[in-house]
Design a protein around this motif. Structure first.
Motif, short mmCIF file in Angstrom:
data_model
loop_
_atom_site.label_atom_id
_atom_site.label_comp_id
_atom_site.label_asym_id
_atom_site.label_seq_id
_atom_site.Cartn_x
_atom_site.Cartn_y
_atom_site.Cartn_z
N PHE A 10 19.88 40.97 50.10
CA PHE A 10 21.27 41.22 49.69
C PHE A 10 22.14 41.50 50.93
CE2 PHE A 10 24.60 44.25 48.29
CZ PHE A 10 25.35 43.36 47.55
N SER B 127 22.63 38.19 52.82
CA SER B 127 23.61 37.28 52.23
C SER B 127 25.02 37.76 52.53
CB SER B 127 23.46 37.19 50.71
OG SER B 127 22.16 36.89 50.38
N VAL C 36 27.95 35.85 54.82
CA VAL C 36 29.35 35.63 54.42
C VAL C 36 30.27 36.14 55.53
CG1 VAL C 36 31.15 36.37 52.79
CG2 VAL C 36 28.90 35.66 51.94
N PHE D 251 26.75 32.26 48.54
CA PHE D 251 26.67 33.04 47.29
C PHE D 251 25.60 32.44 46.37
CE2 PHE D 251 30.13 36.17 46.57
CZ PHE D 251 30.75 36.10 47.80
N ILE E 64 21.94 33.39 46.74
CA ILE E 64 21.51 34.75 46.38
C ILE E 64 20.47 34.70 45.26
CG2 ILE E 64 22.33 36.90 45.28
CD1 ILE E 64 24.87 36.65 46.94
N PHE F 223 17.03 44.31 42.39
CA PHE F 223 18.39 44.65 42.81
C PHE F 223 18.95 45.78 41.93
CE2 PHE F 223 22.96 44.26 42.26
CZ PHE F 223 23.41 44.25 43.57
N SER G 106 30.65 48.67 48.35
CA SER G 106 30.85 47.51 47.48
C SER G 106 31.21 46.38 48.44
CB SER G 106 32.02 47.77 46.55
OG SER G 106 32.56 46.54 46.08
N ALA G 107 30.74 45.16 48.11
CA ALA G 107 31.15 44.03 48.96
C ALA G 107 32.64 43.78 48.79
CB ALA G 107 30.33 42.79 48.64
N GLY G 108 33.28 44.45 47.82
CA GLY G 108 34.73 44.43 47.70
C GLY G 108 35.40 45.06 48.93
N MET H 232 36.89 38.90 53.23
CA MET H 232 37.38 38.43 51.93
C MET H 232 38.83 38.88 51.72
SD MET H 232 34.90 36.63 50.84
CE MET H 232 35.41 36.28 49.19
N ARG I 11 34.99 32.45 43.33
CA ARG I 11 35.04 33.64 42.45
C ARG I 11 34.31 33.35 41.13
NH1 ARG I 11 40.10 35.92 45.24
NH2 ARG I 11 39.09 37.78 46.07
N HIS J 259 30.71 33.86 41.93
CA HIS J 259 30.46 35.30 42.09
C HIS J 259 30.38 35.99 40.72
CE1 HIS J 259 31.90 39.52 43.00
NE2 HIS J 259 30.87 39.43 43.82
N VAL K 22 27.39 38.21 39.21
CA VAL K 22 27.53 39.58 38.71
C VAL K 22 27.03 39.66 37.27
CG1 VAL K 22 29.19 41.42 38.22
CG2 VAL K 22 29.41 40.08 40.31
N VAL L 16 24.21 42.30 37.18
CA VAL L 16 24.70 43.63 36.75
C VAL L 16 24.91 43.66 35.23
CG1 VAL L 16 26.48 45.38 37.04
CG2 VAL L 16 25.82 43.98 38.99
N ALA M 86 30.86 49.13 36.70
CA ALA M 86 30.27 49.22 38.03
C ALA M 86 30.96 50.25 38.91
CB ALA M 86 30.36 47.86 38.70
C1 HEM Z 1 23.69 40.20 44.04
C2 HEM Z 1 24.88 39.91 44.58
C3 HEM Z 1 26.17 40.58 44.20
C4 HEM Z 1 26.47 41.38 43.15
C5 HEM Z 1 25.57 41.85 42.02
C6 HEM Z 1 27.87 41.76 43.28
C7 HEM Z 1 28.53 42.60 42.41
C8 HEM Z 1 29.85 42.90 42.47
C9 HEM Z 1 30.54 43.77 41.54
C10 HEM Z 1 29.89 44.51 40.38
C11 HEM Z 1 31.83 43.81 41.91
C12 HEM Z 1 32.93 44.62 41.21
C13 HEM Z 1 33.45 45.68 42.07
C14 HEM Z 1 32.47 46.80 42.31
O1 HEM Z 1 32.09 47.45 41.37
O2 HEM Z 1 32.10 46.99 43.48
C15 HEM Z 1 31.97 42.98 43.08
C16 HEM Z 1 33.15 42.76 43.74
C17 HEM Z 1 33.25 42.01 44.88
N1 HEM Z 1 32.22 41.41 45.56
FE1 HEM Z 1 30.34 41.19 44.92
N2 HEM Z 1 28.39 41.16 44.39
C18 HEM Z 1 27.39 40.45 44.99
C19 HEM Z 1 27.48 39.75 46.18
C20 HEM Z 1 28.61 39.69 46.94
C21 HEM Z 1 28.68 39.11 48.26
C22 HEM Z 1 27.52 38.49 49.04
C23 HEM Z 1 29.97 39.23 48.67
C24 HEM Z 1 30.54 38.79 49.99
C25 HEM Z 1 30.75 39.59 50.97
C26 HEM Z 1 30.72 39.85 47.59
C27 HEM Z 1 32.06 40.12 47.63
C28 HEM Z 1 32.74 40.80 46.65
C29 HEM Z 1 34.18 41.01 46.70
C30 HEM Z 1 35.14 40.53 47.78
C31 HEM Z 1 34.49 41.76 45.57
C32 HEM Z 1 35.89 42.24 45.14
C33 HEM Z 1 36.40 41.42 43.96
C34 HEM Z 1 36.78 39.99 44.30
O3 HEM Z 1 37.18 39.71 45.45
O4 HEM Z 1 36.66 39.13 43.40
N3 HEM Z 1 29.86 40.12 46.57
N4 HEM Z 1 30.75 42.43 43.40
#
Ligand code: HEM
Length: 451
Positions: free
Chosen positions: A197, A200, A204, A251, A254, A263, A301-303, A308, A391, A394, A398, A402, A425
């Motif tokens: 994780f 990955s 990015v 993505f 993953i 995870f 959070s990857a947020g 991004m 998106r 992604h 999720v 999740v 989350a």
């Molecule tokens: C197993 C892989 C992943 C899971 C389960 C996952 C899960 C989530 C969840 C639940 C959120 C909602 C916000 C929060 O609660 O934090 C989120 C938001 C976000 N994640 Fe992921 N994520 C994954 C991989 C990634 C990766 C590799 C990136 C890239 C860096 C990423 C980038 C983001 C971004 C930028 C958001 C903010 C919302 C958006 O831009 O649409 N995520 N992620």
């Protein structure tokens, strides 16, 4: 002088607006952004000075001896006494003065990483019996983590930077940093799912370096009206579309490398931050620290990924729904947490937040330029479509990792902790993650320029 303190992004944007963005040379280094490694430091972080070896030793020991408090396997239970001893030792530590780290950004980052891992190991190795409504973070952790976080302008809790940007070494030290030459060092669960994780997310971020080059080249253009400039923007937008497609491919991998059960049940609980007032998870109380210094404790959070955010700002994606764009936001879009992305910036290193504020303050956006030049509409829309596709991918991830896991029964040896192990989350302020992500996807679509 700290690196950013608690300065508000909008405040910086206002102070940078107009003249500075136009007149002064844009130098990414001023924002701790490297030409070749982007938001990663150019080299792995150094060890801390020997005065802090108790922290680094404790982190190594934690990874060998601690288990998740909600893990009821025999193996985990056998580790409980060692876990109690580890926590007792942490409580008895002296409160180390971090003043000697001041001004050394790499050491401050390392201190933040080590303390954030220790903090989350400390909290999540405790077996809760359901009666605690608060967990006290002892002063030897709380005081220094708040101090270094203030210096870095970030939150005193584990952040995306700790897990992904700072937590690596080079596989081949004689070769440059790349997705194939990075090894993640500190892990909570020790599982391959966790390492994959981080890898990955790191891939990015590294791909994002190329994206930053496109963004910076746009901002460096003396004007955006002559033919040569417009042709260059068209080429750069086409390049950006390919980069976003590459991000989507990362993505998509993953699913091959990160096991959803590992995870959700073995990694994610370690990242959980302090619950909201309404949550049933215990609040974290930082002993010896003013509550005003511990407002942002949601956890990583990857947020919080700055690349991004940079892409969203460059394309002028309106997550806050302040622009009048079509199609109009749906009811569920309006109910989603439109402040989420802004809030996530508070968890970034202050210098990176400042870089984003600089982009926000730019007097021109590529969307406006594309609106004004018919030849740029199509390449601009193609990047937006690529980001919308990213998106969508992604959201599917999720859902798999999740949302559907949250509907399943936990494995027999895991005790479900409410508030952190459901689909509401971390970091979403109680709003369902899927709503939030769909609102982000729809905001992306809305940036498309109409004929
Ligand atoms: C197993 C892989 C992943 C899971 C389960 C996952 C899960 C989530 C969840 C639940 C959120 C909602 C916000 C929060 O609660 O934090 C989120 C938001 C976000 N994640 Fe992921 N994520 C994954 C991989 C990634 C990766 C590799 C990136 C890239 C860096 C990423 C980038 C983001 C971004 C930028 C958001 C903010 C919302 C958006 O831009 O649409 N995520 N992620």
């Amino acid at each position: 002088m700290n690196f950013l303190g608690t300065v508000d992004v909008r405040q910086i944007a206002r102070s940078l607006s107009g003249s500075l963005a136009q007149d002064q040379q844009f130098c990414p280094k001023d924002f701790d952004v490297d030409h070749d490694t982007g938001f990663f430091p150019p080299e792995p972080l150094p060890k801390l000075p020997s005065a802090f070896s108790i922290w680094e030793d404790a982190l190594v020991e934690a990874q060998e001896t601690l288990s998740l408090g909600e893990d009821e396997t025999d193996e985990a239970k056998a580790k409980r006494p060692a876990g109690e001893q580890w926590r007792a030792k942490v409580q008895s530590w002296p409160v180390l003065d971090t003043a000697i780290l001041r001004g050394n950004i790499r050491q401050l980052q390392k201190a933040h990483l080590v303390l954030a891992f220790i903090l989350h190991f400390y909290v999540h190795s405790i077996s809760l019996n359901g009666s605690q409504d608060a967990i006290h973070i002892p002063k030897p952790i709380s005081i220094p983590i708040v101090a270094v976080s203030k210096e870095l302008g970030t939150a005193p809790v584990m952040t995306f930077a700790d897990t992904v940007l700072w937590n690596w070494e080079l596989i081949h030290p004689d070769q440059p940093l790349s997705a194939d030459n990075i090894r993640y060092v500190n892990l909570f669960s020790g599982t391959e799912a966790e390492r994959a994780f981080y890898s990955s997310s790191g891939a990015v971020e590294l791909k994002g370096v190329e994206m930053l080059q496109v963004i910076e080249s746009f901002h460096a253009m003396p004007n955006v009206t002559d033919r040569a400039c417009v042709a260059k923007i068209a080429r750069d937008l086409a390049r950006l579309e390919r980069i976003v497609d590459d991000l989507t491919k990362i993505f998509a991998t993953i699913r091959d490398t990160v096991d959803p059960e590992g995870f959700y049940w073995h990694c994610r609980p370690w990242w959980c931050g302090s619950g909201k007032a309404a949550s049933s998870t215990p609040q974290w109380i930082y002993d010896g620290v003013s509550p005003s210094d511990t407002q942002d404790l949601a956890g990583p959070s990857a947020g919080q990924s700055s690349v991004m955010h940079a892409l969203d700002i460059f394309l002028d994606i309106d997550h806050k729904l302040t622009q009048k764009r079509a199609p109009a936001p749906s009811e569920s879009n309006k109910k989603a947490d439109t402040g989420f992305m802004d809030r996530m910036r508070r968890y970034m290193p202050g210098k990176h937040r400042e870089y984003l504020a600089y982009l926000v303050a730019s007097p021109r956006t590529v969307r406006d330029v594309a609106q004004a030049h018919p030849s740029l509409k199509e390449p601009y829309n193609a990047v937006v479509a690529a980001l919308k596709h990213l998106r969508d991918v992604h959201i599917r991830i999720v859902t798999l990792y999740v949302v559907s896991m949250s509907h399943r029964q936990p494995p027999p040896h895991i005790v479900r902790r409410e508030g952190c192990s459901d689909e509401e989350a971390r970091g979403t302020g109680g709003m369902k993650a899927s709503n939030l992500l769909k609102a982000g996807r729809d905001a992306t679509t809305r940036a498309m320029l109409k004929e």
